[in-house]
Design an enzyme around this catalytic site. Structure first.
Site, mmCIF file in Angstrom:
data_model
loop_
_atom_site.group_PDB
_atom_site.id
_atom_site.type_symbol
_atom_site.label_atom_id
_atom_site.label_comp_id
_atom_site.label_asym_id
_atom_site.label_seq_id
_atom_site.Cartn_x
_atom_site.Cartn_y
_atom_site.Cartn_z
ATOM 1 N N ASP A 93 -11.738 -10.076 6.608
ATOM 2 C CA ASP A 93 -12.228 -9.017 7.357
ATOM 3 C C ASP A 93 -13.257 -8.149 6.503
ATOM 4 O O ASP A 93 -13.234 -8.318 5.209
ATOM 5 C CB ASP A 93 -11.324 -7.920 8.059
ATOM 6 N N GLY A 96 -13.873 -2.497 6.924
ATOM 7 C CA GLY A 96 -14.271 -1.448 7.475
ATOM 8 C C GLY A 96 -13.362 -0.701 8.066
ATOM 9 O O GLY A 96 -13.166 0.592 7.825
ATOM 10 N N ASP A 147 -18.567 -2.743 9.456
ATOM 11 C CA ASP A 147 -18.728 -2.121 10.716
ATOM 12 C C ASP A 147 -17.911 -0.757 10.669
ATOM 13 O O ASP A 147 -17.196 -0.508 9.666
ATOM 14 C CB ASP A 147 -18.356 -2.879 11.942
ATOM 15 N N ASP A 267 -5.695 -11.870 15.889
ATOM 16 C CA ASP A 267 -4.899 -11.613 14.747
ATOM 17 C C ASP A 267 -4.137 -10.261 14.958
ATOM 18 O O ASP A 267 -4.694 -9.422 15.552
ATOM 19 C CB ASP A 267 -5.812 -11.448 13.491
ATOM 20 N N CYS A 305 14.445 -21.764 20.734
ATOM 21 C CA CYS A 305 13.633 -21.970 19.682
ATOM 22 C C CYS A 305 13.906 -23.085 18.650
ATOM 23 O O CYS A 305 15.258 -23.163 18.362
ATOM 24 C CB CYS A 305 13.410 -20.791 18.943
ATOM 25 N N CYS A 307 12.546 -23.370 15.402
ATOM 26 C CA CYS A 307 12.096 -23.065 14.200
ATOM 27 C C CYS A 307 13.272 -23.253 12.914
ATOM 28 O O CYS A 307 14.571 -23.159 13.525
ATOM 29 C CB CYS A 307 11.593 -21.620 14.178
ATOM 30 N N CYS A 310 16.196 -20.296 13.583
ATOM 31 C CA CYS A 310 17.029 -20.529 14.817
ATOM 32 C C CYS A 310 17.848 -21.773 14.634
ATOM 33 O O CYS A 310 19.017 -22.051 15.007
ATOM 34 C CB CYS A 310 16.247 -20.620 15.947
ATOM 35 N N HIS A 336 10.553 -16.669 12.086
ATOM 36 C CA HIS A 336 10.868 -16.918 13.290
ATOM 37 C C HIS A 336 9.735 -16.181 14.126
ATOM 38 O O HIS A 336 9.145 -16.718 15.339
ATOM 39 C CB HIS A 336 12.239 -16.175 13.982
#
Length: 377
Positions: A93, A96, A147, A267, A305, A307, A310, A336
């Site tokens: 970024d 700003g 900005d 994001d 899940c 992952c 989990c 997770h």
């Protein structure tokens, strides 16, 4: 251009689009959620773990890296990719939003923003030219124009002056950008909650032919229905052949509703921030693992899940770790939550491919307990 958008398919049911953003460090499948690595790291996660969960791109923060360790050090290390051992795309970024959030510690001029470091009070200065110098040194694949992000609420007259300054700054960013061959520069559409100003900002910026466009100044405290109204009349003005990025949005409902409105990239610090406090996202809705009812619950955070968290650890164990302020507990909940949102976006992309995103939205909202967009996460 260093960054190019490829449209793969548009969902017949919702209008959402499936695509790819091509960058010097790889392809981003869109719609995509981008984990935030503010200080050249996604908090508690290693780059290898992010790859395991198939994060295509991560973010870093110009303001924070400017203050510490300094962009010259990152440049000497060979750029941000080498510095943090991440060989996939990075977006930085402009700094700003962070500068303007300092409020009493900064002064806005046409030239730029004078501010004091939140770390030690040192006087600092950021301008379009300085923001480009920093991001060119960092070597990110996607850079953001400097900005001004107006607060919510704000008067029409103030927002108009603010967005016109942002437009002038965007032009200066284009002129100062030293590496257009291998770094794409995105402009940021502002205008607050005013339709005429959003249209003015979008038209002014698209006339400059940036490689991509972000929509800023949303998710700053306004109700979600207002955010969606802004998207409804802003997104159609943005070029269809370029990526569209909605900044600072990461709740599951907003990711889906944003994709339906034609957004390609999102994001937010939400999944990592709430994870460190013991709040997780599951297929059945939000789960606060600190709650006493999980003290003897030896099932996974989310039975649906797959992952690492989990697959290997129970709610009872994770609750113990979080209650004891153990870093490993924060790592498990963070892993997770990020996996959950990245999987959600894979499901969104598949639903677009199969022309059923609205059906997917209804099913997900029902399971997650989201019956009113105002409730959000």
């Amino acid at each position: 251009m260093a960054v190019k958008y490829e449209l793969i398919k548009q969902c017949k049911q919702s209008g959402a689009r499936l695509g790819r953003v091509h960058t010097p460090h790889g392809v981003i499948e869109t719609p995509a959620f981008m984990p935030v690595g503010t200080q050249a790291t996604v908090k508690t996660m290693s780059p290898e773990e992010l790859k395991t969960m198939d994060a295509h791109i991560i973010l870093s923060n110009t303001y924070h890296l400017f203050l510490r360790p300094g962009h010259d050090i990152v440049k000497a290390a060979g750029g941000l990719h080498k510095f943090m051992n991440w060989d996939r795309p990075i977006l930085t970024d402009s700094g700003g939003f962070q500068v303007f959030s300092l409020s009493e510690m900064r002064k806005i001029t046409e030239e730029g923003v004078h501010f004091r470091s939140h770390l030690n009070g040192d006087k600092k200065f950021l301008s379009p030219e300085v923001a480009m110098e920093i991001q060119n040194a960092l070597g990110s694949d996607i850079m953001m124009a400097f900005d001004e992000c107006p607060p919510f609420p704000a008067e029409h007259e103030y927002v108009k002056k603010s967005l016109e300054r942002t437009t002038r700054w965007a032009e200066r960013c284009l002129e100062a950008h030293a590496r257009p061959h291998d770094q794409g520069l995105f402009a940021i559409v502002q205008g607050g909650m005013y339709k005429d100003l959003r249209i003015q900002s979008a038209n002014d910026l698209t006339s400059m032919d940036f490689p991509g466009y972000a929509i800023g100044g949303l998710s700053v405290g306004e109700p979600k229905h207002l955010m969606y109204e802004v998207l409804d009349y802003t997104v159609p003005i943005l070029p269809a052949a370029k990526p569209r990025y909605l900044m600072g949005v990461g709740s599951p409902d907003a990711l889906i509703d944003g994709a339906i409105r034609g957004i390609d990239m999102f994001d937010c610090v939400l999944p990592t921030r709430i994870a460190r406090n013991g709040t997780t996202m599951t297929s059945q809705g939000r789960l606060v693992i600190r709650n006493a009812k999980y003290a003897e619950d030896f099932g996974p955070l989310d039975p649906e899940c797959s992952c690492y968290t989990c697959t290997n650890y129970s709610r009872a164990y994770i609750r113990h770790l979080i209650k004891a302020d153990e870093t490993f507990g924060m790592r498990l909940t963070t892993y997770h939550n990020l996996h959950f949102l990245l999987q959600l976006m894979r499901d969104v992309r598949q639903a677009i491919l199969e022309d059923r995103l609205l059906d997917f939205r209804d099913s997900f909202f029902t399971s997650y307990g989201l019956f009113d967009n105002e409730k959000g996460f």
